[in-house]
Design a protein around this motif. Structure first.
Motif, PDB file in Angstrom:
ATOM      1  N   UNK A 319       0.819  -1.191   0.000  1.00 25.22           N
ATOM      2  CA  UNK A 319       0.000   0.000   0.000  1.00 25.22           C
ATOM      3  C   UNK A 319       0.850   1.236   0.000  1.00 25.22           C
ATOM      4  N   UNK A 320       0.823   1.813  -1.352  1.00 25.97           N
ATOM      5  CA  UNK A 320       1.389   3.155  -1.407  1.00 25.97           C
ATOM      6  C   UNK A 320       0.252   4.155  -1.298  1.00 25.97           C
ATOM      7  N   UNK A 321       0.548   5.326  -0.810  1.00 26.24           N
ATOM      8  CA  UNK A 321      -0.475   6.363  -0.675  1.00 26.24           C
ATOM      9  C   UNK A 321      -0.917   6.780  -2.074  1.00 26.24           C
ATOM     10  N   UNK A 322      -2.158   6.472  -2.435  1.00 30.05           N
ATOM     11  CA  UNK A 322      -2.627   6.784  -3.787  1.00 30.05           C
ATOM     12  C   UNK A 322      -2.739   8.282  -4.008  1.00 30.05           C
ATOM     13  N   UNK A 323      -2.812   9.057  -2.950  1.00 32.00           N
ATOM     14  CA  UNK A 323      -2.868  10.504  -3.133  1.00 32.00           C
ATOM     15  C   UNK A 323      -1.564  11.024  -3.713  1.00 32.00           C
ATOM     16  N   UNK A 324      -0.427  10.434  -3.315  1.00 29.55           N
ATOM     17  CA  UNK A 324       0.851  10.828  -3.906  1.00 29.55           C
ATOM     18  C   UNK A 324       0.859  10.516  -5.397  1.00 29.55           C
ATOM     19  N   UNK A 325       0.363   9.326  -5.733  1.00 27.67           N
ATOM     20  CA  UNK A 325       0.317   8.942  -7.143  1.00 27.67           C
ATOM     21  C   UNK A 325      -0.618   9.854  -7.926  1.00 27.67           C
ATOM     22  N   UNK A 326      -1.777  10.155  -7.342  1.00 26.71           N
ATOM     23  CA  UNK A 326      -2.737  11.016  -8.026  1.00 26.71           C
ATOM     24  C   UNK A 326      -2.155  12.408  -8.243  1.00 26.71           C
ATOM     25  N   UNK A 327      -1.479  12.935  -7.229  1.00 25.32           N
ATOM     26  CA  UNK A 327      -0.890  14.268  -7.356  1.00 25.32           C
ATOM     27  C   UNK A 327       0.144  14.302  -8.475  1.00 25.32           C
ATOM     28  N   UNK A 328       0.939  13.216  -8.574  1.00 25.93           N
ATOM     29  CA  UNK A 328       1.945  13.161  -9.636  1.00 25.93           C
ATOM     30  C   UNK A 328       1.275  13.103 -11.007  1.00 25.93           C
ATOM     31  N   UNK A 329       0.235  12.283 -11.138  1.00 23.92           N
ATOM     32  CA  UNK A 329      -0.453  12.131 -12.423  1.00 23.92           C
ATOM     33  C   UNK A 329      -1.126  13.435 -12.841  1.00 23.92           C
ATOM     34  N   UNK A 330      -1.813  14.094 -11.906  1.00 25.99           N
ATOM     35  CA  UNK A 330      -2.498  15.341 -12.246  1.00 25.99           C
ATOM     36  C   UNK A 330      -1.506  16.448 -12.604  1.00 25.99           C
ATOM     37  N   UNK A 331      -0.362  16.478 -11.887  1.00 27.47           N
ATOM     38  CA  UNK A 331       0.673  17.469 -12.220  1.00 27.47           C
ATOM     39  C   UNK A 331       1.237  17.199 -13.612  1.00 27.47           C
ATOM     40  N   UNK A 332       1.470  15.921 -13.911  1.00 30.73           N
ATOM     41  CA  UNK A 332       1.985  15.565 -15.239  1.00 30.73           C
ATOM     42  C   UNK A 332       0.982  15.926 -16.329  1.00 30.73           C
ATOM     43  N   UNK A 333      -0.304  15.758 -16.034  1.00 30.63           N
ATOM     44  CA  UNK A 333      -1.335  16.079 -17.018  1.00 30.63           C
ATOM     45  C   UNK A 333      -1.365  17.580 -17.297  1.00 30.63           C
ATOM     46  N   UNK A 334      -1.230  18.393 -16.239  1.00 26.02           N
ATOM     47  CA  UNK A 334      -1.222  19.851 -16.434  1.00 26.02           C
ATOM     48  C   UNK A 334      -0.004  20.280 -17.259  1.00 26.02           C
ATOM     49  N   UNK A 335       1.163  19.750 -16.908  1.00 25.92           N
ATOM     50  CA  UNK A 335       2.398  20.159 -17.593  1.00 25.92           C
ATOM     51  C   UNK A 335       2.408  19.707 -19.050  1.00 25.92           C
ATOM     52  N   UNK A 336       1.795  18.549 -19.328  1.00 25.16           N
ATOM     53  CA  UNK A 336       1.813  18.011 -20.693  1.00 25.16           C
ATOM     54  C   UNK A 336       0.565  18.381 -21.472  1.00 25.16           C
ATOM     55  N   UNK A 337      -0.302  19.185 -20.865  1.00 26.65           N
ATOM     56  CA  UNK A 337      -1.564  19.583 -21.515  1.00 26.65           C
ATOM     57  C   UNK A 337      -2.352  18.374 -22.002  1.00 26.65           C
ATOM     58  N   UNK A 338      -2.321  17.287 -21.216  1.00 28.60           N
ATOM     59  CA  UNK A 338      -3.094  16.098 -21.542  1.00 28.60           C
ATOM     60  C   UNK A 338      -2.456  15.155 -22.534  1.00 28.60           C
ATOM     61  N   UNK A 339      -1.249  15.468 -23.032  1.00 27.34           N
ATOM     62  CA  UNK A 339      -0.556  14.605 -23.988  1.00 27.34           C
ATOM     63  C   UNK A 339      -0.038  13.365 -23.254  1.00 27.34           C
ATOM     64  N   UNK A 340      -0.623  12.211 -23.542  1.00 26.62           N
ATOM     65  CA  UNK A 340      -0.269  10.998 -22.806  1.00 26.62           C
ATOM     66  C   UNK A 340       1.189  10.595 -23.005  1.00 26.62           C
ATOM     67  N   UNK A 341       1.711  10.753 -24.201  1.00 22.12           N
ATOM     68  CA  UNK A 341       3.106  10.382 -24.458  1.00 22.12           C
ATOM     69  C   UNK A 341       4.042  11.218 -23.595  1.00 22.12           C
ATOM     70  N   UNK A 342       3.772  12.525 -23.497  1.00 25.16           N
ATOM     71  CA  UNK A 342       4.603  13.386 -22.660  1.00 25.16           C
ATOM     72  C   UNK A 342       4.414  13.065 -21.175  1.00 25.16           C
TER      73      UNK A 342
END
Length: 474
Positions: A319-342
Motif C-alpha cells: 500500500x502506497x499512498x494513492x494521493x501521492x500517485x494522483x498528485x503526480x499524475x495530475x501534475x503531469x497532465x497539467x504540464x503536458x496539456x493532456x498529452x499521454x506520451x509526454x
C-alpha cells in the motif's frame, strides 16, 4: 526475483563461502587465493530422489503453491539450491549478482524453458512454433524482426492511443456502474474486471480491433475467447510435471480441455487476420494509420503468415499512498496539456509503484535458462540482502540513488526477455493514470489477498475494490 537455471551440456557450479578464504603473500602484500569451485554434486538441495520429490511436491500442494515452496527452500538452503522433480532438474538462484553471472554466460542464442503442453499442442495440430517456443537461429531471426515492432521506442509510442482508448472506456464503464448503484460508488470483484480489461488492451494492440469485453453484454464469441485463455493457463500447470504425451495417450480431460482452449485462441487469431486482410482490401483504413502489430507485420511481408499467427498468439497468451500517485499524475497532465506520451515521461513514482508491485507479486514465478557452458555462481551459502525489509511495499526504493541492475526481473532479462514487456508496462501505466485522474480507490480492510500458481501467479481470492468519483468527494 527467482531465477532458474537448468544444466545442459555443461555443469552449473557454486563457489564456497567468502568467509575463511586463504591468501598468499607476494612482495609483502597479501593476495587472496581464488577459491576452488565446488563440484556440481555438492550443491545443496533435494536432487537425489526425483520421483519421491515429485510425490512430496504434489502432497505439499506444489501445483498451486510452487512460489511459496521455493521461498521456503531458499530460506533452508541459501541463495542457490539444486532440485529434481521427476525427470526435471534445475538449479535455483535468487541473488541479482548470480542472475547477472547467468546472463553473461547465456551466449548469443539463449535457450529458455519451453512450456511442454504448448509444444505438445502445436505438434498435435501441426502448427508452427512462435518466437516464444523457437530456439537457435530460427528464434534469433524472428526475434530481431519482432523487436522492432514491439520493443522499439517508435513502436511503443504507437501503442499509446490504442491502450489509452481502452483505459478511457474502463473509466466510462466505471462511471456507468457508479450511476447505476445510486450510492456514488462502485464496489465489485475487480479480478474479473481487470482480466477483461487486460485482454481487451492487449488484443487492441496486437490485432488492431476491439473485442467489446468492457461492455455489460459480452458477445458469445468474445466470451468464448475469455474462457479459452483462462482454461489454457489452468490446464498448462499440471502438464509442467506430467508428460503431455502421456495425458494425450490416456485422453484425459486436462489434455482435451487444453486442446479446446488453444483451438479457440487460434480461431480468434485467424478471425482477426481475416479482418485485417478485409480492411486492407476494402481500404477501410488508411495504410498510414497504425492498426496494430498484426497488420504491421502482414503489410511488411517479412515473415510467413503462419509464423506471424503463432508469435502474435503466444504474445497474447504469454500500500502506497494513492494521493501521492494522483498528485503526480495530475501534475503531469497539467504540464503536458493532456498529452499521454509526454505524461509517461514524468510519472516516476507511478512507474516505481508498478515495479514494486511486480517485485512483490510477479506474474511469472521463475526465469529459466539452460546453461551451455560451465558457470560459477559465487557465495551460494550466504543469504543475499538485496533490499531492506523486502516484504514491505515501498516504491520509493526504486527512486533512490544507486544501481538497480538485476534487482527487478519481472519481464526477464537479455535477448529472451518478455517480448510483450512494453505493451504490459504501458497498459498498467496508462490504466492507473486514467483511474487516478477520476476515482478514489478504497479497499476492504483486514482482507489479505495472497497468490496461487496457475502457470502464472493469480490472486487466491476475489479482489474487492470500491471506486468513488473524485467530484463526489469535493
Amino acid at each position: 526475483m527467482l531465477a532458474r537455471a537448468a544444466p545442459k551440456l555443461g555443469a552449473l557450479r557454486g563457489c564456497p563461502q567468502a568467509l575463511g578464504r586463504g591468501c598468499c603473500r607476494t612482495q609483502g602484500t597479501a593476495t587472496p587465493v581464488p577459491p576452488t569451485p565446488r563440484p556440481f554434486n555438492q550443491l545443496p538441495g533435494d536432487w537425489r530422489a526425483g520421483w519421491l520429490n515429485l510425490y512430496r511436491f504434489w502432497q505439499d500442494g506444489g501445483l498451486h503453491n510452487v512460489h511459496h515452496i521455493m521461498a521456503r527452500k531458499f530460506q533452508q538452503f541459501g541463495p542457490i539450491y539444486r532440485e529434481k522433480l521427476g525427470v526435471n532438474e534445475t538449479v535455483n538462484i535468487i541473488s541479482p549478482r548470480d542472475a547477472a553471472t547467468l546472463f553473461q554466460a547465456e551466449g548469443t542464442l539463449p535457450e529458455r524453458f519451453r512450456v511442454p503442453p504448448w509444444v505438445a499442442y502445436r505438434d498435435y495440430r501441426n502448427k508452427p512454433y512462435g518466437v516464444l517456443l523457437k530456439k537457435g537461429e530460427a528464434w534469433r531471426s524472428d526475434r530481431l524482426l519482432l523487436n522492432k515492432e514491439v520493443l522499439s521506442p517508435q513502436a511503443v509510442e504507437s501503442f499509446v492511443p490504442l491502450l489509452s482508448a481502452v483505459g478511457e472506456d474502463f473509466v466510462r464503464r466505471a462511471r456507468a456502474q457508479v450511476g447505476q448503484s445510486g450510492r456514488e460508488r462502485w464496489t465489485a470483484d475487480f479480478t474479473h474486471e481487470l482480466f477483461r480489461f487486460a485482454l481487451e488492451s492487449v488484443c487492441h494492440v496486437l490485432y488492431g480491433e476491439r473485442l467489446g469485453l468492457l461492455q455489460d453484454f459480452v458477445d458469445p464469441e468474445a466470451q468464448r475467447f475469455i474462457d479459452a485463455v483462462t482454461l489454457m493457463f489452468h490446464t498448462t500447470s499440471p502438464m509442467l510435471y506430467l508428460p503431455p504425451a502421456l495425458l494425450r495417450h490416456l485422453n484425459t480431460k486436462t489434455w482435451r480441455d487444453h486442446v479446446w482452449a488453444w483451438d479457440a485462441i487460434f480461431s480468434q487469431a485467424d478471425k482477426c487476420i481475416q479482418n485485417v486482410y478485409r480492411d486492407l482490401r476494402l481500404q477501410r483504413k488508411s495504410t498510414t494509420e497504425y492498426m496494430g502489430i498484426l497488420c504491421s507485420l502482414i503489410m511488411q511481408d517479412k515473415l510467413p503468415l503462419d509464423d506471424i499467427r503463432a508469435s502474435v498468439t503466444e504474445m497474447m497468451a504469454g500500500g502506497v499512498d494513492t494521493e501521492q500517485l494522483r498528485a503526480e499524475v495530475l501534475a503531469a497532465k497539467r504540464e503536458a496539456a493532456g498529452d499521454r506520451v509526454k505524461m509517461l515521461k514524468t510519472i516516476r513514482l507511478l512507474k516505481a509503484a508498478i515495479k514494486e508491485t511486480l517485485r512483490l507479486h510477479p506474474v511469472a514465478v521463475t526465469l529459466q535458462r539452460y546453461t551451455t557452458q560451465e558457470v560459477i555462481l559465487h557465495n551460494y551459502c550466504i543469504p543475499p540482502k538485496v533490499f531492506p525489509k523486502p516484504e514491505q511495499f515501498s516504491p520509493q526504493r526504486w527512486l533512490a540513488a544507486g544501481p538497480k541492475h538485476f534487482q527487478g526481473l519481472s519481464f526477464g532479462f537479455g535477448p529472451r526477455q518478455c517480448l510483450g514487456r512494453r505493451i504490459a508496462e504501458l497498459e498498467m501505466q496508462l490504466f492507473l493514470m486514467h483511474i487516478l485522474e477520476n476515482f478514489k480507490i478504497e479497499t476492504m480492510r483486514a482482507v489479505e489477498v495472497g497468490t496461487k500458481f496457475d502457470l502464472i501467479l493469480i490472486p487466491d481470492k476475489p479482489i474487492y475494490l470500491t471506486l468513488r468519483p473524485l467530484e463526489s468527494q469535493a
